[in-house]
Scaffold this active site. Structure first.
Site, PDB file in Angstrom:
ATOM      1  N   PHE A 255       0.786  -1.293   0.064  1.00 60.69           N
ATOM      2  CA  PHE A 255       0.189  -0.136  -0.033  1.00 60.69           C
ATOM      3  C   PHE A 255       0.917   1.454  -0.124  1.00 60.69           C
ATOM      4  O   PHE A 255       0.424   2.327  -0.415  1.00 60.69           O
ATOM      5  CB  PHE A 255      -0.953   0.015   1.244  1.00 60.69           C
ATOM      6  CG  PHE A 255      -0.376   0.630   2.475  1.00 60.69           C
ATOM      7  CD1 PHE A 255      -0.431   1.787   2.984  1.00 60.69           C
ATOM      8  CD2 PHE A 255       0.169  -0.407   3.280  1.00 60.69           C
ATOM      9  CE1 PHE A 255      -0.099   2.120   3.981  1.00 60.69           C
ATOM     10  CE2 PHE A 255       0.708   0.012   4.747  1.00 60.69           C
ATOM     11  CZ  PHE A 255       0.616   1.152   4.972  1.00 60.69           C
ATOM     12  N   LYS A 256       2.033   1.273   0.351  1.00 60.88           N
ATOM     13  CA  LYS A 256       2.932   2.432   0.641  1.00 60.88           C
ATOM     14  C   LYS A 256       3.078   3.049  -0.981  1.00 60.88           C
ATOM     15  O   LYS A 256       3.325   4.236  -1.138  1.00 60.88           O
ATOM     16  CB  LYS A 256       4.345   1.921   1.090  1.00 60.88           C
ATOM     17  CG  LYS A 256       4.340   1.331   2.342  1.00 60.88           C
ATOM     18  CD  LYS A 256       3.547   1.927   3.528  1.00 60.88           C
ATOM     19  CE  LYS A 256       3.281   1.446   4.870  1.00 60.88           C
ATOM     20  NZ  LYS A 256       4.748   1.141   5.467  1.00 60.88           N
TER      21      LYS A 256
END
Length: 496
Positions: free
Chosen positions: A111-112
């Site tokens: 998700f980063k």
């Protein structure tokens, strides 16, 4: 809109300066001086694609950026082939109350990427806007996923170098391999013989070291950060909560205005803070459920109002959450105390000196109004991976499994009938040994071989970003002690 420090609300800077600085001069975190009310009217948002939603959110928070500057940055991040889904952050409905928000379709499968594909381009625009000619040194502490996403996002960006510190024995082998094989003219990676909290503390100390900052300035250099302590990392994360809500409306799960619950696997509290900001901006969210692994310091805090990091840090199958000092909690405390910087300073001082603090009754009531919590042991995490695959033919990683276990528990044990959105933070193929073991497969051999076995078993493909990883050359085998972090930084910047 201006940005103020959580430790000094008289300090006012624009968003571009806040992003370039990363950390406030007093060690506090930048936060907007007002939260825009922008999600009341669904007609503005429904029908927009992810790029359109992102530009609208950024324009409300980054008011010193011109439309063309935001347009360039957003299209550079999401308009190419970096993501393997046209929706960028697609959603899957599993059944009953539960849907899953998939945030792992970017180049590093975590998700980063959602923020770190965009953030470097925002920094470039900020530098140009302010006429900043300094060469930026981006410092990063990572528990696993941030490091690779930041390295990939900042790779070969002009006038910037990035230095990533990771716990040498605190990530999955695949996460580590992703970082130490990173190519790029401006990237630097260093293992730390400690845990994530040691790495994060060293980075924050370096960014507040006046002597080091002055040394940089004399050479035309300056620090910034790509951790979620930097506001520029946080604001793009608000978008995918809005986007998921719009998708739930468009697929008929809810009508605009219906309230939903969201469960977020959380370690450093950045992702779930973005969800809180979405709620504060008007998105109809009821409860935010903070899901922890066995390092359940956030679970204890939300349940009791007592934050206590004086405990042994356990190594778990969800290593990106193996954290005892959650930096972004400071921003939430600031907002929940009605921007009382003196209260925040006192709590942070107690945490630094004694390892714990306790919130007062008024603050705790506000905390509980928006947040709930739960946690999962490693055994429960593995059981959840197995049961979700068995029940839904859907494969999840250990961090998502922590969130799923807590979400199912919340739905079963509360009277809430609101739809539940579970945030999926990483591809299951980033944690092959844990996933294979959970499925009852033999987790031996190379990560690549295990992933191929899992893929055959489940009838799905290994993501292309991991296929060639096994054969990549290790470029950064070095490690240091936590106390050596400032020296390592000094040594690297001396060569720039």
């Amino acid at each position: 809109m201006f940005y103020e420090s959580t430790r000094n609300n008289t300090l006012q800077v624009e968003s571009s300066e806040a992003m370039l600085s990363g950390l406030a001069p007093d060690g506090g975190l930048f936060i907007p001086n007002t939260i825009p009310d922008m999600f009341k009217n669904g007609s503005k948002w429904l029908g927009l694609d992810y790029i359109g939603r992102t530009k609208e959110v950024l324009s409300a928070y980054l008011t010193d950026f011109a439309p063309d500057e935001l347009d360039r940055a957003v299209k550079a991040a999401y308009g190419g082939s970096q993501f393997d889904s046209k929706k960028i952050a697609p959603m899957k409905r599993l059944g009953g109350q539960i849907s899953v928000l998939e945030l792992f379709h970017g180049p590093t499968l975590a998700f980063k990427d959602m923020a770190l594909q965009l953030f470097p381009h925002l920094l470039v625009e900020a530098k140009n806007k302010l006429g900043n000619k300094n060469h930026l040194v981006i410092l990063v502490a990572t528990s696993g996923d941030t490091g690779k996403a930041a390295l990939e996002g900042f790779r070969d960006i002009p006038d910037m170098d990035i230095i990533v510190f990771y716990p040498e024995n605190g990530t999955s082998e695949l996460q580590k391999k992703q970082m130490i094989t990173q190519e790029g003219r401006n990237v630097h990676v260093m293992g730390v013989s400690g845990n994530f909290d040691d790495a994060q503390r060293g980075v924050k100390q370096a960014m507040s070291d006046t002597a080091l900052i002055n040394k940089l300035a004399s050479s035309g250099l300056s620090f910034s950060s790509a951790n979620s302590i930097n506001w520029g990392r946080l604001v793009p994360q608000i978008v995918y909560y809005l986007s998921a809500y719009c998708d739930m409306v468009e697929n008929g799960t809810i009508r605009w205005g219906d309230r939903i619950n969201i469960t977020v696997p959380s370690g450093n509290f950045g992702n779930i803070l973005a969800a809180y900001l979405a709620k504060a901006s008007g998105l109809p969210i009821d409860k935010l459920i903070c899901a922890s692994n066995s390092n359940n310091v956030l679970y204890d805090f939300i349940r009791s109002g007592n934050y206590n990091r004086n405990r042994f840090l356990k190594k778990t199958v969800s290593p990106s959450m193996d954290i005892l000092v959650s930096s972004n909690l400071e921003r939430l405390l600031y907002l929940l105390t009605n921007r009382n910087s003196q209260k925040v300073i006192r709590m942070m001082k107690e945490l630094n000196e004694n390892g714990f603090y306790t919130v007062d009754n008024e603050l705790y009531a506000r905390l509980r109004d928006s947040f709930n919590s739960g946690f999962a042991t490693d055994e429960e995490t593995m059981d959840t991976i197995r049961s979700v695959y068995h029940d839904y033919n859907y494969l999840i990683d250990p961090h998502t499994a922590v969130g799923m276990k807590v979400a199912v528990e919340f739905c079963a044990n509360t009277s809430s009938k609101a739809p539940m959105l579970v945030v999926s933070t990483a591809s299951p193929f980033k944690f092959p040994r844990a996933v294979a073991s959970a499925l009852g497969l033999k987790a031996s051999g190379s990560d690549s071989a295990i992933n191929e076995m899992v893929a055959r078993h489940c009838g799905i493909e290994v993501p292309r970003a991991l296929i060639d990883l096994e054969d990549k050359k290790v470029l950064f085998p070095q490690s240091c002690t936590p106390s050596e972090i400032p020296m390592i930084i000094s040594r690297i910047i001396a060569k720039l």
